[in-house]
Design an enzyme around this catalytic site. Structure first.
Site, PDB file in Angstrom:
ATOM      1  CG  ASP A  77      26.563 -10.602 -40.752  1.00  0.00           C
ATOM      2  OD1 ASP A  77      27.248 -11.221 -39.905  1.00  0.00           O
ATOM      3  OD2 ASP A  77      25.519 -11.074 -41.233  1.00  0.00           O
ATOM      4  CG  ASP A 101      26.974  -9.591 -49.052  1.00  0.00           C
ATOM      5  OD1 ASP A 101      26.304 -10.539 -48.607  1.00  0.00           O
ATOM      6  OD2 ASP A 101      26.680  -8.396 -48.854  1.00  0.00           O
ATOM      7  CB  CYS A 105      37.834 -21.744 -63.807  1.00  0.00           C
ATOM      8  SG  CYS A 105      36.551 -22.897 -64.329  1.00  0.00           S
TER       9      CYS A 105
END
Length: 509
Positions: A209, A418, A459
């Site tokens: 950013d 995000d 996972c």
């Protein structure tokens, strides 16, 4: 007489000369020291304070009458009367600065409007039930499947998780923060290392950013704090420790037309972040996608200030884009559409920014006071992205990635999201599951032997550990607890996005 001496005098043009004249005038009046001090303090507080720091032109005749009244009061009144009868003066209108409009599309080179050979959005399927779409963003460091979750690595690192583990969990795009990397280690160090990909030894896409969000956060705190305080400035609160106040100073950030003046949270050092310098920093960092400098006004900003902020953001973003085009360096630049929840301003912002040769769209600024207002905003904003050739570019929702908001936004055509939310809650003992959030520090998990974090998760954390063990790790303050919970949450978010892509392909959403 006072009129003869000072009518039309040039001493009133600058406030420094004004102070010298005022002090001399009081001395000439032959007042006692106590009365002289009282006059100075009272006058500066109630009258001169309105003038200091301005460049207004004072009229000598008015000033002469003003000081004549001071002399008269000094000669004929008591101190109490002088203080009670505050002097007045005609208020001068604040000078209005008219800024030029932001750069027009004609000011950019023709080649900038051509498709990039190193960056493009590929549409794979658009749902028949909504605006939801599945696509791929092609970058120099790999493909990003959309809709996709973007994990936040503020300082170029995920807190508590190695990039290799995140990549194995399906993470493609990583978000790093230019402001924090500016402060440490500095863009020059990252450039000398060969860019952020070599610096972190991660050969997958990065986005950085501009630092614009820090203009907001240094002034207001987090988005939640700004909403909770109804726009109260952070410096007006007493939430910070004395040591932090000493480092940051009274005003940690100041916004001017040139850019934003920051104070480092490490040592209090000031530096200027401009639309050009943030691009130069992002060039040295070397992310695949970069963001122009923008200003983020709070949710409670009044409309006039919001109008001015959006106009400033447009000027800043155009300046950033021009700097970027000087040396594209195989980087894509997204614009950031602003306007708060104001439909007119959002529309104008999108119309202007879509006319410039940006490579993608970011949706930023204040996005409402909660999920319902965000959903309403996107319901009327996102159809505008289908006009003309806007649909051929990727769309990123800045700072929003909780599951409910993602599910709403995906159906409206957003591509990437995000947020530090999944990693932040993981650090504090909350895991994300298909049955909702679970707080592992709760005592009810003390004997959850053999119970996976999420029964449907594949996972490595769910394959090797149960809830009872992670309960113990968090209670014992073991650092491994943060790593395991955060790794699971990243895997969960990428599983969520994968399932959403499958639902879109099957036209279920």
């Amino acid at each position: 007489t006072w009129d003869e001496k000072f009518a039309g005098s040039a001493h009133f043009v600058k406030h420094g000369a004004f102070v010298r004249f005022f002090n001399r005038a009081i001395s000439d009046a032959q007042l006692t020291p106590g009365l002289r001090r009282t006059l100075r303090v009272n006058w500066r507080r109630n009258t001169f304070g309105q003038w200091s720091g301005t460049k207004s032109r004072w009229i000598g005749a008015t000033s002469a009458r003003l000081f004549a009244s001071v002399q008269d009061k000094a000669n004929n009144s008591t101190v109490g009367e002088i203080i009670a009868d505050k002097p007045t003066m005609t208020k001068w209108k604040k000078r209005v600065i008219v800024y030029p409009p932001p750069a027009a599309p004609s000011e950019f080179p023709d080649w900038a409007f051509e498709p990039r050979d190193f960056f493009r959005y590929e549409l794979i399927h658009k749902s028949t039930k909504s605006q939801a779409r599945v696509g791929r963003i092609h970058t120099p460091h790999g493909v990003i499947d959309t809709p996709g979750f973007v994990a936040v690595a503020t300082n170029g690192a995920l807190k508590g998780v190695d990039f290799r583990d995140a990549d194995l969990a399906g993470q493609q795009l990583i978000f790093a923060n230019t402001y924090h990397l500016l402060i440490h280690p500095g863009p020059d160090i990252i450039q000398q290392a060969g860019g952020i990909h070599k610096f972190t030894n991660r050969d997958r896409p990065f986005i950085t950013d501009s630092g614009g969000f820090q203009v907001f956060s240094l002034a207001y705190g987090s988005v939640h704090e700004e909403l909770s305080s109804k726009g109260e400035l952070k410096r007006a609160k007493k939430r910070q420790s004395d040591s932090k106040n000493d480092t940051m100073g009274k005003d940690p950030v100041k916004v001017t037309e040139e850019g934003a003046i920051f104070r480092s949270y490490r040592d209090g050092k000031k530096f200027l972040l401009t639309p050009e310098s943030t691009v130069q920093a992002q060039k040295k960092i070397g992310a695949d996608i970069i963001i122009p400098l923008d200003e983020l006004p709070g949710y409670y900003t009044d409309r006039q200030n919001l109008v001015e902020s959006v106009a400033r953001t447009h000027r800043w973003e155009a300046r950033s884009l021009k700097e970027h085009l000087e040396n594209v360096q195989q980087q894509a630049m997204y614009c950031v559409v602003h306007g708060g929840v104001d439909r007119e301003l959002r529309t104008k912002s999108l119309d202007y920014l879509s006319s410039l040769p940006f490579d993608g769209f970011g949706i930023g600024g204040s996005l409402g006071n909660g999920r319902d207002e965000l959903k309403d905003l996107l319901s009327w904003l996102m159809p505008m992205f289908e006009l003309n050739d806007r649909s051929r570019k990727p769309r990123h929702l800045l700072g929003i990635a909780d599951e409910e908001s993602i599910r709403n936004a995906v159906t409206m055509g957003l591509d990437t999201f995000d947020s530090c939310y999944p990693t932040r809650v993981g650090r504090h003992g909350t895991i994300l599951t298909r049955n909702g959030k679970e707080k592992l520090q709760s005592g009810r998990h003390a004997k959850s032997f053999g119970v996976n974090l999420d029964e449907e998760c594949s996972c490595k954390v769910c394959q090797h550990y149960d809830r009872a063990y992670l309960w113990h790790l968090f209670k014992a303050n073991e650092p491994l607890a943060v790593t395991l919970a955060t790794t699971h949450n990243i895997h969960y978010m990428n599983d969520l996005m994968k399932s959403l892509r499958e639902d879109i392909l099957a036209d279920r959403i």
